[in-house]
Design a protein around this motif. Structure first.
Motif, PDB file in Angstrom:
ATOM      1  N   ASN A   1      46.801-108.833 -18.223  1.00 33.48           N
ATOM      2  CA  ASN A   1      46.677-109.170 -16.806  1.00 33.48           C
ATOM      3  C   ASN A   1      47.796-110.116 -16.369  1.00 33.48           C
ATOM      4  O   ASN A   1      48.339-109.982 -15.266  1.00 33.48           O
ATOM      5  N   GLN A   2      48.125-111.083 -17.225  1.00 36.59           N
ATOM      6  CA  GLN A   2      49.225-112.001 -16.908  1.00 36.59           C
ATOM      7  C   GLN A   2      50.549-111.241 -16.838  1.00 36.59           C
ATOM      8  O   GLN A   2      51.398-111.522 -15.981  1.00 36.59           O
ATOM      9  N   LYS A   3      50.714-110.298 -17.727  1.00 36.00           N
ATOM     10  CA  LYS A   3      51.947-109.500 -17.750  1.00 36.00           C
ATOM     11  C   LYS A   3      52.074-108.676 -16.472  1.00 36.00           C
ATOM     12  O   LYS A   3      53.170-108.570 -15.889  1.00 36.00           O
ATOM     13  N   ALA A   4      50.965-108.097 -16.025  1.00 38.42           N
ATOM     14  CA  ALA A   4      50.978-107.316 -14.790  1.00 38.42           C
ATOM     15  C   ALA A   4      51.240-108.214 -13.581  1.00 38.42           C
ATOM     16  O   ALA A   4      51.948-107.829 -12.640  1.00 38.42           O
ATOM     17  N   LEU A   5      50.682-109.427 -13.622  1.00 34.83           N
ATOM     18  CA  LEU A   5      50.918-110.382 -12.532  1.00 34.83           C
ATOM     19  C   LEU A   5      52.397-110.758 -12.473  1.00 34.83           C
ATOM     20  O   LEU A   5      52.971-110.872 -11.384  1.00 34.83           O
ATOM     21  N   ALA A   6      53.014-110.934 -13.640  1.00 36.98           N
ATOM     22  CA  ALA A   6      54.447-111.255 -13.688  1.00 36.98           C
ATOM     23  C   ALA A   6      55.267-110.160 -13.014  1.00 36.98           C
ATOM     24  O   ALA A   6      56.243-110.440 -12.306  1.00 36.98           O
ATOM     25  N   LEU A   7      54.857-108.927 -13.214  1.00 40.76           N
ATOM     26  CA  LEU A   7      55.557-107.802 -12.597  1.00 40.76           C
ATOM     27  C   LEU A   7      55.456-107.870 -11.078  1.00 40.76           C
ATOM     28  O   LEU A   7      56.440-107.625 -10.360  1.00 40.76           O
ATOM     29  N   SER A   8      54.274-108.217 -10.570  1.00 42.33           N
ATOM     30  CA  SER A   8      54.093-108.355  -9.124  1.00 42.33           C
ATOM     31  C   SER A   8      54.922-109.506  -8.568  1.00 42.33           C
ATOM     32  O   SER A   8      55.564-109.378  -7.520  1.00 42.33           O
ATOM     33  N   VAL A   9      54.910-110.623  -9.290  1.00 45.99           N
ATOM     34  CA  VAL A   9      55.635-111.812  -8.830  1.00 45.99           C
ATOM     35  C   VAL A   9      57.135-111.552  -8.777  1.00 45.99           C
ATOM     36  O   VAL A   9      57.806-111.850  -7.779  1.00 45.99           O
ATOM     37  N   LEU A  10      57.668-110.968  -9.846  1.00 48.33           N
ATOM     38  CA  LEU A  10      59.110-110.746  -9.893  1.00 48.33           C
ATOM     39  C   LEU A  10      59.532-109.651  -8.908  1.00 48.33           C
ATOM     40  O   LEU A  10      60.613-109.716  -8.321  1.00 48.33           O
TER      41      LEU A  10
END
Length: 348
Positions: free
Chosen positions: A218-227
């Motif tokens: 979930n954190q990895k997917a959030l990083a994708l959204s943020v970047l």
């Protein structure tokens, strides 16, 4: 086909009169004897079946005698020219060494300090090429020379650890050459690599990482959204074969979650603040807005290829790219702990 885009001849004349006399005769000389001398030098210095492209070449012919100066130039030019071509060819061979040295150093440095090391590595290798161009090229010898100088210039570096990492990578390179390169994939977010030293801070502040790591998917997917938001903002994401953002978030090329987490207003504000921080630190772009940074640099097309030990990104040039010379941090080799392979960048 061998190509030289620009060539400079350095001549030293004893007085203004001699200089003026030579200058008046150089035009005819350039179209006749000079062309023959260049052809002779290229024939003798260029390896078989290899074409060279030289952007800028300076040939130093030292002191020109007053007696028949153009004859001296004609006689001295082929050897001087051949030496410079040899230096260029050796420099081409040092490119993998430079990339490996930089990657090994970056593992033990904050990204913001990497640009200083990058310039020093490049300077050391250029000096090494000028000294050893007539010898058989030995990658390890070049690397040892650079590491010895880095140890003197940067005593805070753990040179032994960097050397072990460098020699291991060079050994693997020789055992498994980069011959299995995939076809080129189109990317539209290549300029994200300019954010490299700021990304760990961005992920930490937006809750994507804990202790510098992704704790779950979930954190990895959030990083994708943020970047993705940081690069595109409210702009439409253009179609592409692959996303560099995905690679920097630890996903395989072309493989990412089907659903992207929505960002809060606070997370979006953090992303905008980061872009303002980039602009502030990159003084050459002046009062550019975050959206100006996006359209001029971050949303940039390029091509990605992959071989057995790294990704290679080549970014399409633009008229804005002269400002890249003023970027005060390194972006030529990118590697985060969560990335499977380093990303080697060619831009400008």
């Amino acid at each position: 086909m061998n190509t030289i885009h620009e060539m400079t001849l350095d001549l030293f004349c004893k007085d203004q009169e001699q200089a003026s006399r030579i200058e008046s005769e150089l035009n005819d000389f350039a179209h006749n004897d000079l062309a023959e001398a260049i052809d002779e030098a290229l024939t003798s210095a260029t390896p078989k079946d290899e074409n060279i492209v030289i952007e800028n070449l300076t040939v130093d012919l030292e002191n020109v005698p007053s007696n028949n100066p153009l004859s001296h130039i004609r006689q001295a030019l082929p050897q001087a020219f051949a030496n410079q071509i040899k230096i260029q060819l050796v420099a081409k061979k040092t490119i993998p060494v430079e990339k490996i040295l930089l990657l090994s150093c970056c593992k033990h440095l904050h990204p913001e300090k990497a640009s200083v090391i990058e310039k020093e590595i490049h300077r050391c290798l250029a000096a090494w090429c000028n000294k050893h161009f007539n010898e058989r090229f030995k990658p390890l010898k070049a690397a040892v020379s650079v590491l010895s100088q880095l140890e003197v210039e940067f005593p805070e570096l753990d040179i032994k650890q960097i050397a072990c990492s460098t020699f291991e990578k060079m050994s693997n390179l020789s055992k498994a050459p980069d011959t299995q390169q995939t076809h080129l994939l189109r990317a539209g977010d290549c300029g994200v690599i300019l954010l490299f030293p700021f990304i760990p801070m961005l992920f930490d502040k937006t809750g994507c990482t804990s202790g510098g790591k992704f704790s779950n998917d979930n954190q990895k997917a959030l990083a994708l959204s943020v970047l993705s938001y940081t690069v595109y903002g409210h702009y439409t994401v253009p179609p592409a074969d692959v996303s560099i953002i995905q690679l920097l978030c630890g996903f395989d090329a072309g493989i990412a979650p089907t659903e992207m987490p929505l960002l809060s207003d606070d997370q979006k504000e953090i992303a905008e603040s980061l872009l303002n921080e980039v602009i502030h630190n990159w003084g050459a772009i002046g009062n550019t807005s975050p959206d100006g940074l996006r359209t001029s640099f971050l949303v940039r097309k390029g091509t990605l290829s992959e071989n057995n030990n790294r990704h290679n990104l080549k970014i399409r040039p633009s008229s804005f790219d002269i400002l890249l010379d003023k970027v005060p941090w390194s972006y030529s080799v990118l590697k985060f702990p969560w990335m499977k392979k380093p990303l080697f960048v060619t831009w400008r």
